[in-house]
Design an enzyme around this catalytic site. Structure first.
Site, PDB file in Angstrom:
ATOM      1  N   HIS A 343       0.830  -1.203   0.000  1.00 44.90           N
ATOM      2  CA  HIS A 343       0.000   0.000   0.000  1.00 44.90           C
ATOM      3  C   HIS A 343       0.865   1.253   0.000  1.00 44.90           C
ATOM      4  O   HIS A 343       2.002   1.247   0.492  1.00 44.90           O
ATOM      5  CB  HIS A 343      -0.876   0.057   1.260  1.00 44.90           C
ATOM      6  CG  HIS A 343      -2.084  -0.821   1.215  1.00 44.90           C
ATOM      7  ND1 HIS A 343      -2.943  -0.868   0.145  1.00 44.90           N
ATOM      8  CD2 HIS A 343      -2.603  -1.663   2.147  1.00 44.90           C
ATOM      9  CE1 HIS A 343      -3.932  -1.708   0.417  1.00 44.90           C
ATOM     10  NE2 HIS A 343      -3.742  -2.200   1.619  1.00 44.90           N
ATOM     11  N   THR A 370     -11.015   7.256   1.793  1.00 45.77           N
ATOM     12  CA  THR A 370     -10.461   6.062   1.158  1.00 45.77           C
ATOM     13  C   THR A 370     -11.485   4.941   1.029  1.00 45.77           C
ATOM     14  O   THR A 370     -11.238   3.967   0.316  1.00 45.77           O
ATOM     15  CB  THR A 370      -9.248   5.547   1.960  1.00 45.77           C
ATOM     16  OG1 THR A 370      -9.606   5.414   3.339  1.00 45.77           O
ATOM     17  CG2 THR A 370      -8.076   6.501   1.831  1.00 45.77           C
ATOM     18  N   TYR A 394     -18.624  -2.616   6.851  1.00 45.80           N
ATOM     19  CA  TYR A 394     -17.547  -2.304   5.909  1.00 45.80           C
ATOM     20  C   TYR A 394     -17.418  -0.800   5.686  1.00 45.80           C
ATOM     21  O   TYR A 394     -18.382  -0.115   5.351  1.00 45.80           O
ATOM     22  CB  TYR A 394     -17.799  -3.004   4.573  1.00 45.80           C
ATOM     23  CG  TYR A 394     -16.816  -2.622   3.492  1.00 45.80           C
ATOM     24  CD1 TYR A 394     -15.509  -3.098   3.518  1.00 45.80           C
ATOM     25  CD2 TYR A 394     -17.177  -1.751   2.473  1.00 45.80           C
ATOM     26  CE1 TYR A 394     -14.595  -2.725   2.534  1.00 45.80           C
ATOM     27  CE2 TYR A 394     -16.278  -1.389   1.481  1.00 45.80           C
ATOM     28  CZ  TYR A 394     -14.992  -1.878   1.521  1.00 45.80           C
ATOM     29  OH  TYR A 394     -14.085  -1.504   0.564  1.00 45.80           O
ATOM     30  N   ARG A 414     -10.759  -5.518   5.659  1.00 45.38           N
ATOM     31  CA  ARG A 414     -10.119  -6.816   5.895  1.00 45.38           C
ATOM     32  C   ARG A 414     -10.774  -7.491   7.101  1.00 45.38           C
ATOM     33  O   ARG A 414     -10.113  -7.999   7.994  1.00 45.38           O
ATOM     34  CB  ARG A 414      -8.618  -6.692   6.135  1.00 45.38           C
ATOM     35  CG  ARG A 414      -7.866  -5.725   5.260  1.00 45.38           C
ATOM     36  CD  ARG A 414      -7.831  -6.090   3.774  1.00 45.38           C
ATOM     37  NE  ARG A 414      -6.771  -5.334   3.124  1.00 45.38           N
ATOM     38  CZ  ARG A 414      -6.935  -4.125   2.591  1.00 45.38           C
ATOM     39  NH1 ARG A 414      -8.135  -3.551   2.602  1.00 45.38           N
ATOM     40  NH2 ARG A 414      -5.931  -3.497   2.014  1.00 45.38           N
ATOM     41  N   GLY A 430     -10.880   1.763  -5.530  1.00 46.02           N
ATOM     42  CA  GLY A 430     -11.085   3.158  -5.867  1.00 46.02           C
ATOM     43  C   GLY A 430     -11.115   3.354  -7.379  1.00 46.02           C
ATOM     44  O   GLY A 430     -10.162   3.013  -8.075  1.00 46.02           O
TER      45      GLY A 430
END
Length: 463
Positions: A343, A370, A394, A414, A430
């Protein structure tokens, strides 16, 4: 509520956060576990186990339900009586005397859809197999704090002033208690709320809205469903092992549980400063160090990933700027390696005024860009329009609100939500103008890799 606090310090050489949780979970109410995997840093080396709530609060439609030792109070909130103000009133009504403790406050979660309590956004009802509160927190009678740096354990007991202490009983259970390992197996195949082709069509819709200027970026996700038999905590134990992340957690809310290994904070407040850590930009790890180093360089130069990340850092600066001064980007696009992905990570920080409402500061940065997009409101409206099911956990937040105004909240990614012997997981990507639908589909699969591996390994170990 007047609380008397008692604190005992012990050596932690016989216990781990997981073993402590296993010893108390069958005799305690609504236990939670928050872990740090950083044992070398004094600043980030604490883990927590909380259990037996004195106070529980949760939302139910347009009301806040406060349960204090079984006595329920229902308060309606409106444009005039806003939820952040009600929550801050709950925080300020708790007065603590007795031993000093560095940690004391509320542990729980806020769903992605919980943003409607902080903003004017309304969500249309989507396909939904179950209902959980959008906001759900506990103030615990007992908190176990593990200081991994010092190898110490601090046992905190909160009790009403007129009640006797039971802290020595808990100490004895921790030192002498035994625990049982339980089985876990998947019960049938995994399914999703959309096919691969449908998800790629969703990506194309997101690109269209970027092209016409509705949004600059939007995060679009899909849901996965895995029936199971046995103990979902076994999956958490494997997940924390194969995907160690800055934020590891397992919360038992009674009718449902949320657990995961998130790499990203939603908001951190400590020592008068507010901090967010945008993570955007993802490449899959290969398993080979040389190849991963090459991919990391490629990721840091990828125009699409860099553009997306820069946009979300700017959004984080704007969010923090609503309540803080001297907003700074402390680090920009650092490459960080996780078990299955690489990342790009940044740190944005601002200085808070002397007086602030932590729930309002949190609400004005929620949800993370994000996990939504930019601009946020339009992105969330499009998410609600196009995704096939409610996000629930989520993209929400999970963690701790301190009585002192401190906050440690992670973004719920996750992660699994467990309800009625079904594990729900979710991942997204994204989307920007230059997105390739096949790559965005692959990014979703990359982000789910650790969860799928944990299920498989849990079956092998605990079946």
């Amino acid at each position: 509520m007047k609380i008397k606090t008692t604190v005992i310090t012990m050596l932690a050489d016989q216990l781990t956060p997981v073993s402590a949780f296993l010893k108390i979970r069958d005799i305690a109410g609504n236990p939670s576990l928050l872990e740090s995997n950083d044992y070398q840093s004094f600043e980030n080396s604490r883990s927590f186990v909380g259990f037996d709530p004195l106070i529980e609060f949760y939302t139910e439609d347009d009301r806040l339900i406060i349960d204090t030792l079984g006595r329920k109070e229902s308060i309606a909130f409106s444009e005039q009586t806003k939820l952040p103000d009600l929550l801050d009133q709950v925080r300020k009504k708790i007065t603590v005397s007795g031993d000093d403790s560095e940690v004391n406050g509320f542990f729980g979660h806020i769903n992605f859809e919980g943003v409607r309590y902080f903003d004017t956004l309304e969500f249309e009802s989507l396909e939904n197999e179950f209902t959980v509160p959008d906001i759900h927190y506990f103030f615990y009678r007992y908190i176990i704090v593990f200081d991994h740096y010092r190898d110490e354990l601090v046992l905190i007991e909160n009790r009403p002033e007129d009640e006797p202490s039971d802290i020595m009983k808990i100490r004895k259970i921790l030192l002498m208690g035994h625990y049982e390992e339980k089985s876990f197996t998947c019960d049938g195949p995994e399914t999703s709320d959309m096919t691969d082709d449908e998800y790629m069509e969703l990506v194309e819709k997101g690109k269209h809205h970027c092209k016409v200027g509705d949004v600059f970026q939007i995060v679009l996700s899909r849901k996965f469903i895995q029936p199971y038999k046995g103990d979902d905590f076994s999956v958490y134990r494997v997940l924390r092992s194969i995907n160690p992340s800055p934020y590891l957690y397992y919360f038992d809310f009674g009718t449902y549980r949320i657990f995961g290994s998130s790499p990203e904070s939603q908001l951190i407040i400590k020592e008068g400063k507010a901090q967010v850590n945008p993570i955007a930009g993802t490449y899959r790890r290969s398993g080979n160090d040389v190849e991963d180093s090459r991919r990391a360089v490629e990721l840091s130069k990828d125009p699409k990933e860099v553009s997306e990340h820069t946009m979300l850092v700017d959004l984080a600066r704007n969010d923090l700027g609503r309540h803080t001064d001297n907003v700074e980007v402390k680090s920009l696009m650092e490459v960080q390696y996780f078990s299955h992905v690489i990342h790009l990570v940044s740190t944005v920080e601002g200085k808070l005024p002397k007086e602030y409402n932590p729930f309002r500061v949190y609400g004005d940065t929620f949800p993370a860009g994000t996990l939504s997009g930019a601009p946020k409101i339009m992105a969330m409206e499009l998410i609600n329009k196009y995704e096939h099911s409610t996000r629930h956990f989520y993209g929400g937040g999970i963690g701790y609100f301190g009585l002192d105004g401190s906050i440690t909240q992670a973004i719920v990614i996750r992660s699994f939500l467990s309800h009625d012997s079904i594990l729900y997981s979710r991942a997204g990507a994204g989307v920007v103008i230059s997105s390739k639908k096949e790559k965005e589909l692959q990014e979703v699969n990359n982000k789910l890799a650790a969860l799928k591996s944990a299920l498989k390994k849990a079956e092998e170990i605990f079946s």
